[in-house]
Every structure is written in structure tokens, then in C-alpha cells.
Write a protein that holds these residues in place. Structure first.
Motif, short mmCIF file in Angstrom:
data_model
loop_
_atom_site.label_atom_id
_atom_site.label_comp_id
_atom_site.label_asym_id
_atom_site.label_seq_id
_atom_site.Cartn_x
_atom_site.Cartn_y
_atom_site.Cartn_z
N UNK A 36 0.82 -1.21 0.00
CA UNK A 36 0.00 0.00 0.00
C UNK A 36 0.86 1.26 0.00
N UNK A 37 0.27 2.36 -0.44
CA UNK A 37 0.97 3.64 -0.53
C UNK A 37 1.49 4.11 0.82
N UNK A 90 -4.28 4.12 1.09
CA UNK A 90 -3.98 2.68 0.97
C UNK A 90 -3.97 2.21 -0.48
N UNK A 91 -3.83 3.14 -1.41
CA UNK A 91 -3.80 2.77 -2.83
C UNK A 91 -2.69 1.77 -3.07
N UNK A 92 -2.94 0.75 -3.89
CA UNK A 92 -1.90 -0.25 -4.17
C UNK A 92 -0.79 0.32 -5.04
N UNK A 93 0.43 -0.03 -4.72
CA UNK A 93 1.59 0.49 -5.44
C UNK A 93 2.09 -0.56 -6.43
N UNK A 94 2.25 -0.14 -7.68
CA UNK A 94 2.83 -1.03 -8.69
C UNK A 94 4.36 -0.96 -8.67
N UNK A 95 4.88 0.21 -8.34
CA UNK A 95 6.31 0.45 -8.46
C UNK A 95 6.69 1.56 -7.50
N UNK A 133 -1.18 4.51 -17.62
CA UNK A 133 -2.05 5.53 -17.05
C UNK A 133 -2.06 5.48 -15.53
N UNK A 134 -0.94 5.04 -14.94
CA UNK A 134 -0.79 5.07 -13.49
C UNK A 134 -0.32 6.47 -13.09
N UNK A 145 4.25 4.59 -8.27
CA UNK A 145 3.28 4.55 -9.37
C UNK A 145 2.09 3.75 -8.86
N UNK A 146 0.92 4.37 -8.87
CA UNK A 146 -0.28 3.70 -8.39
C UNK A 146 -1.36 3.75 -9.47
#
Length: 167
Positions: A36-37, A90-95, A133-134, A145-146
Motif C-alpha cells: 500500500x501507498x 492505501x492505494x496499491x503500489x505497482x512500483x 495511465x498510473x 506509481x499507483x
């Protein structure tokens, strides 16, 4: 009959292969989303402040379990709308990268497109990645990047976050 049976078996094999690939991709994306962020719990946030380019700054406070808009208007807020704003923490983080490794101006983070202050934890939102488009988000000393599923919430009008009026 043999040719038809062979064709059907090839088609069934292709369907199974595509299904397995789809399941593997879903599992891969879920594994990426376990980060999570921030460590904040959205349910325990007591104050939120949103500023963005081209929109009205908004400030909220949670009193007795309900959200109140403090600015630009002082009145009851829609609890569900503000809870969606709080969930951004709590946004999910890709990177995720250390902020020192990238130029914030190139990512739209200097100045930020929008900021979200949740109980003193400031998230700075930049531009979006051209491929997926993250959105770039600066959280502390990292840039993440979310998936951008929340921009409409950040740029919403204050009226959309007010509590529905009683009849």
C-alpha cells in the motif's frame, strides 16, 4: 470424425491455456498490489485536506464518527465520499523508487498537480504514466506509481462531497 475430434481438442487446449494465462496475470497483479501507498488506516484518519491545480481546496474533519467539511463550507459532509478520499492512502503500489533517484519536475510533482494531507501525512500527486495511465505519487521519501482510480475524487467539487440534505 478424427479431424473434427482433433480440432476440438486443439480448441479445448487453447481455451485452457488462455484461462491459465489469465489466472496467472491476475495473481501477478495481486502480488504487486500487496504494497500500500502508506501505512495509515483510512478508518482512523481524523483530518483530510485536498488542494489541486484548478480546483477549490477542501478540508474535512471527523467528529463523533462523521465527516464535516470545514472549508470552503462549514457543514456536514457525505461520509461515503470522504471515506473514498481517505482510502487513497492505501492505494496499491505497482512500483516504488527513492525520491532522490528521479526528477520530480518531470513527473509533475514540482509543483504537484494535487496534494492530500491525511493527519499530517502529505501525498503529492503528479502526472500519469503514458503507458499504463498510473499516477506518480510522492509519499515521504519515495515516489510510487499507483493505478489512477482516484483522480476524479481529488478534483471533485466541494458540493459533491456534502451530505445529502434532509427532506
Amino acid at each position: 470424425m478424427r479431424r473434427r475430434t482433433r480440432t476440438n481438442m486443439v480448441l479445448v487446449a487453447m481455451v485452457l491455456l488462455l484461462g491459465a494465462a489469465a489466472i496467472a496475470e491476475i495473481k501477478r497483479e495481486q502480488a504487486l498490489m500487496n504494497d500500500p501507498l502508506t501505512a495509515l488506516n483510512p478508518d482512523q484518519i481524523r483530518t483530510l485536506a485536498i488542494t489541486c491545480q484548478g480546483c477549490t481546496p477542501r478540508r474535512f474533519e471527523k467528529v463523533d464518527g462523521h465527516w464535516l467539511m470545514r472549508a470552503p463550507k462549514a457543514q456536514a459532509a457525505n461520509d461515503k465520499a470522504v471515506a473514498r478520499l481517505a482510502a487513497i492512502v492505501r492505494a496499491p503500489v505497482r512500483y516504488r523508487r527513492p525520491a532522490a533517484e528521479v526528477d520530480p519536475r518531470k513527473l509533475g510533482l514540482d509543483p504537484p498537480v494535487a496534494t492530500l494531507d491525511a493527519d499530517g501525512t502529505v501525498l503529492k500527486f503528479g502526472t500519469t504514466d503514458a503507458i499504463r495511465n498510473d499516477r506518480y505519487v510522492e509519499a515521504g521519501d519515495t515516489i510510487a506509481l499507483v493505478p489512477d482510480r482516484f483522480s476524479a475524487l481529488l478534483f471533485a467539487t466541494p458540493e459533491s462531497e456534502l451530505a445529502p440534505s434532509a427532506p
